[in-house]
Design a protein around this motif. Structure first.
Motif, PDB file in Angstrom:
ATOM      1  N   ARG A   4       0.837  -1.205   0.000  1.00  0.00           N
ATOM      2  CA  ARG A   4       0.000   0.000   0.000  1.00  0.00           C
ATOM      3  C   ARG A   4       0.872   1.256   0.000  1.00  0.00           C
ATOM      4  N   TYR A   5       0.235   2.375  -0.358  1.00  0.00           N
ATOM      5  CA  TYR A   5       0.915   3.659  -0.412  1.00  0.00           C
ATOM      6  C   TYR A   5       0.959   4.305   0.969  1.00  0.00           C
ATOM      7  N   GLN A  29      -0.546  10.186  -0.125  1.00  0.00           N
ATOM      8  CA  GLN A  29      -1.466   9.600   0.839  1.00  0.00           C
ATOM      9  C   GLN A  29      -2.840   9.319   0.260  1.00  0.00           C
ATOM     10  N   GLU A  50      -3.556   7.961  -2.633  1.00  0.00           N
ATOM     11  CA  GLU A  50      -3.599   6.901  -3.637  1.00  0.00           C
ATOM     12  C   GLU A  50      -4.487   5.759  -3.154  1.00  0.00           C
ATOM     13  N   VAL A  81      -1.792  -1.229  -5.119  1.00  0.00           N
ATOM     14  CA  VAL A  81      -0.703  -0.602  -5.875  1.00  0.00           C
ATOM     15  C   VAL A  81      -0.489  -1.332  -7.197  1.00  0.00           C
ATOM     16  N   ALA A  97       3.291   2.753 -10.571  1.00  0.00           N
ATOM     17  CA  ALA A  97       4.066   3.386  -9.499  1.00  0.00           C
ATOM     18  C   ALA A  97       5.503   3.675  -9.933  1.00  0.00           C
ATOM     19  N   TYR A  98       6.024   2.814 -10.839  1.00  0.00           N
ATOM     20  CA  TYR A  98       7.425   2.955 -11.240  1.00  0.00           C
ATOM     21  C   TYR A  98       7.582   3.325 -12.720  1.00  0.00           C
ATOM     22  N   GLN A 140       7.900   8.957  -3.457  1.00  0.00           N
ATOM     23  CA  GLN A 140       6.916   7.879  -3.268  1.00  0.00           C
ATOM     24  C   GLN A 140       7.384   6.939  -2.155  1.00  0.00           C
ATOM     25  N   LEU A 180       6.048   3.187  -0.591  1.00  0.00           N
ATOM     26  CA  LEU A 180       5.134   2.042  -0.512  1.00  0.00           C
ATOM     27  C   LEU A 180       5.568   1.201   0.681  1.00  0.00           C
ATOM     28  N   THR A 181       4.648   0.397   1.178  1.00  0.00           N
ATOM     29  CA  THR A 181       5.035  -0.494   2.266  1.00  0.00           C
ATOM     30  C   THR A 181       4.331  -1.828   2.140  1.00  0.00           C
TER      31      THR A 181
END
Ligand SMILES: NC(=O)c1ccc[n+]([C@@H]2O[C@H](COP(=O)([O-])OP(=O)(O)OC[C@H]3O[C@@H](n4cnc5c(N)ncnc54)[C@H](OP(=O)(O)O)[C@@H]3O)[C@@H](O)[C@H]2O)c1
Length: 244
Positions: free
Chosen positions: A2-3, A7, A9, A13, A18-19, A229, A231-232
């Motif tokens: 997740r983002y 915040q 988004e 993902v 994202a990339y 950015q 992500l986790t």
């Protein structure tokens, strides 16, 4: 995954999105590095980066490969990690070709010594690798590598980072994914040639005496970055920085 940033988004993902490379990456060299590090800054455990990364890191690693024109790597990493060619599954090949990319990106290796085994798995590749080396590299080793790779001279005693990028750009390879190692990374970043750093911070301590993501001669000034950015997943952070 997740983002955390941005915040607003959506929870799910899409890593391709994202990339995604910035538009200008198709016209001029855009160098993105990708590293995994422990929470205490270690870039290897026992000489390998594999023990640091989990599933999320492997997913990002693969996605970045599938989005690039070329994987750029130093010979130390090739030797330590017994590097192989990039693997692109059939469906991803179709997506790449539809987006105007080659089906499979080559690997380009930077070496001053040309100490690479022509029988190594890297050279058993569908797409001919590129060896970026210099005039001082022993002629017999260069000749042996020319049997299995395109060998390009990019300097006299060392590979000049700007000349290496220019050689890749001449071949239409402008979306550059620099996978290390720390020595090559420091040279490109120190020369102001690094546009982006993708860094996975793994939730562990690697302990003392580990390599970090930049090694070699010090710089007069730090290279400033802008966090764009975060992500986790599973306690890992996936940070994306651009040059400030
Ligand atoms: N955590 C991560 O994400 C990550 C990523 C990559 C690597 N690593 C780790 O990093 C370690 C390897 O570190 P390293 O610093 O040795 O890696 P490296 O930067 O891949 O390799 C250094 C070698 O690359 C060549 N080289 C670099 N810059 C050059 C230049 N300007 N001109 C000519 N040749 C140049 C030289 O090869 P020759 O000696 O052949 O001349 C040099 O000895 C491994 O333990 C690996 O696991 C970690």
């Amino acid at each position: 995954m997740r983002y955390l940033l941005p915040q607003n988004e959506s929870a799910e993902v899409d890593l391709d999105q994202a990339y995604a490379y910035p538009e200008q990456a198709a016209g001029r060299s855009y160098v993105r590095s990708n590293f995994v590090s422990s929470a205490d800054g270690g870039a290897e455990v026992g000489g390998r980066s594999g023990p640091l990364g989990g599933d999320g890191d492997r997913q990002v690693f693969r996605t970045l490969r599938w989005l690039c024109d070329v994987v750029l790597v130093g010979a130390g990493t090739v030797r330590h990690e017994n590097y192989g060619p990039v693997i692109v599954p059939p469906q991803r090949r179709e997506l790449r070709v539809a987006a105007g990319l080659a089906a499979v990106p080559p690997v380009a290796v930077v070496t001053a010594s040309a100490t690479l085994d022509p029988a190594a798995r890297l050279f058993d590749a569908e797409v001919r690798p590129v060896v970026l080396t210099c005039a001082a590299a022993p002629a017999d080793r260069r000749a042996a590598l020319a049997q299995v790779a395109e060998v390009v001279l990019c300097g006299d005693n060392t590979v000049e980072p700007a000349a290496a990028l220019a050689a890749l750009a001449e071949r239409g390879l402008t979306r550059v994914l620099l996978e290390g190692g720390p020595t090559l990374h420091a040279q490109l970043a120190g020369a102001g040639l690094l546009d982006e750093l993708c860094l996975t911070v793994a939730p562990l301590l690697a302990g003392p005496d580990r390599k970090t993501i930049t090694m070699g001669d010090g710089w007069p000034e730090p290279a400033r970055l802008r966090l764009i950015q975060v992500l986790t997943e599973d306690g890992s952070l996936f940070l994306r920085y651009q040059r400030a």
